[in-house]
Scaffold this active site. Structure first.
Site, short mmCIF file in Angstrom:
data_model
loop_
_atom_site.label_atom_id
_atom_site.label_comp_id
_atom_site.label_asym_id
_atom_site.label_seq_id
_atom_site.Cartn_x
_atom_site.Cartn_y
_atom_site.Cartn_z
N GLY A 172 -109.41 42.97 16.29
CA GLY A 172 -110.60 43.50 15.63
C GLY A 172 -110.59 43.34 14.12
N SER B 58 -108.92 38.73 17.66
CA SER B 58 -109.94 38.02 16.87
C SER B 58 -110.21 36.60 17.37
CB SER B 58 -109.57 38.03 15.38
OG SER B 58 -109.50 39.36 14.91
N LYS C 208 -114.28 47.32 25.85
CA LYS C 208 -113.81 48.60 25.25
C LYS C 208 -114.87 49.71 25.43
CE LYS C 208 -111.23 45.94 21.90
NZ LYS C 208 -110.47 45.96 20.67
N ASN D 98 -112.92 42.17 27.09
CA ASN D 98 -112.65 43.60 27.07
C ASN D 98 -113.76 44.25 26.26
OD1 ASN D 98 -111.68 46.18 26.80
ND2 ASN D 98 -109.93 45.63 25.50
N HIS E 125 -102.94 48.31 26.84
CA HIS E 125 -103.64 47.77 25.67
C HIS E 125 -103.15 48.52 24.42
CE1 HIS E 125 -106.84 46.91 22.81
NE2 HIS E 125 -107.07 45.82 23.52
N GLU F 14 -104.61 49.81 22.04
CA GLU F 14 -105.34 51.04 21.73
C GLU F 14 -104.88 52.19 22.62
OE1 GLU F 14 -109.18 49.14 21.92
OE2 GLU F 14 -108.60 48.00 20.15
N GLU G 266 -101.02 40.38 22.28
CA GLU G 266 -102.06 40.80 21.34
C GLU G 266 -101.41 41.45 20.11
OE1 GLU G 266 -106.07 41.25 23.38
OE2 GLU G 266 -105.05 43.16 23.64
C1 PEP Z 1 -108.73 43.30 22.31
O1 PEP Z 1 -109.03 44.44 22.07
O2 PEP Z 1 -108.13 43.06 23.37
C2 PEP Z 1 -109.07 42.25 21.36
C3 PEP Z 1 -108.41 41.15 21.43
O3 PEP Z 1 -110.06 42.53 20.43
P1 PEP Z 1 -110.73 41.49 19.38
O4 PEP Z 1 -111.03 40.23 20.11
O5 PEP Z 1 -111.95 42.20 18.89
O6 PEP Z 1 -109.71 41.26 18.29
#
Ligand code: PEP
Length: 251
Positions: free
Chosen positions: A175, A215, A12, A10, A97, A99, A169
């Site tokens: 992040g 992460s 983003k 992703n 997601h 976000e 998630e």
């Molecule tokens: C995400 O936004 O789906 C995600 C898992 O981000 P990150 O790997 O940066 O934690």
């Protein structure tokens, strides 16, 4: 049960169009060397979908959008429809997601409409769910996930042949560098599989791939993929460099 690993990037709101094309080229080259069976997916920003598709269409990498709107067409300024995504080569779309849920206030009802529409349009949905830090601290993780998953798939007609993907998630792990422990991931993924079984039957639950996201890096991918009910990962930050993402794909 063995399910084909599904490794998704992703991107983003990162990469200009030329940067996205460059990353896609690098990844297409690297994945030629891939020996293992993998589904590899990248989700660039809307503006780069078509140009990235032109790069990856002759490779095994598949294209996903990061979001979609459920209406067919009309006066929805700034939104993008399923037909539009299909017309630029998407085969997957990320829905709900964290976000989108927490920055743009997407509700479970809206997310459910998007999942329903994805089946009508034959675009494979990646439904994201996850608890916030305060929800986990209060001991509400399972209640939150139960609600998000059940509402997400409520009255969805899964008799249609679609590759339905769930991504767990935890919001506090996205992040932050703060990956969930193997124990936390294991108990949540087992729980989600159980809900899918109760709600939609064993064969549906068995074939549905459940991803972990939060992460993920080349350093923790092996341990995560060893967890029985983890069928893949959704990667944000560590997917931005093709070489790093390839290490995750090729764990
Ligand atoms: C995400 O936004 O789906 C995600 C898992 O981000 P990150 O790997 O940066 O934690």
């Amino acid at each position: 049960m063995k399910r084909k690993p599904f490794i998704a990037a992703n991107w983003k709101m990162n990469k200009t169009n030329s940067e996205a094309i460059q990353s896609a080229k690098e990844l297409a080259l690297l994945t030629k060397e891939l020996k293992q069976e993998r589904d590899v997916i990248i989700a660039p920003a809307y503006v780069s979908l078509l140009s990235v598709y032109e790069v990856i269409k002759t490779s095994d990498i598949k294209l996903s959008a990061q979001n979609v709107f459920f209406e067919k067409d009309g006066a929805y300024t700034g939104e993008v429809s399923f037909d539009m995504l299909l017309s630029v080569g998407c085969s997957y779309v990320i829905i709900g997601h964290s976000e989108r849920r927490h920055i743009f206030n997407e509700s479970d009802e809206m997310i459910n409409k998007k999942v329903k529409a994805s089946l009508n349009y034959n675009l494979n949905p990646i439904l994201c769910i996850g608890e916030k830090k305060e929800e986990r601290d209060l001991g509400n993780t399972f209640e939150v996930l139960d609600k998000q998953l059940k509402k997400g798939i409520d009255e969805v007609d899964f008799t249609k042949n679609v590759d339905f993907i769930v991504a767990y998630e935890p919001v506090w792990a996205i992040g932050t560098g703060d990956t969930a422990t193997a124990l936390q991931v294991d108990e949540v993924h087992k729980f989600l599989r159980k809900i899918l079984t109760q709600y939609k039957g064993t064969s549906f639950a068995d074939k549905t791939r459940i991803l972990y996201g939060g992460s993920v890096t080349p350093d923790n991918i092996k341990e995560l993929m060893q967890i029985e009910d983890v069928d893949g990962v959704l990667v944000g930050g560590a997917s931005l460099k093709a070489e790093t993402f390839f290490k995750i794909i090729n764990y």
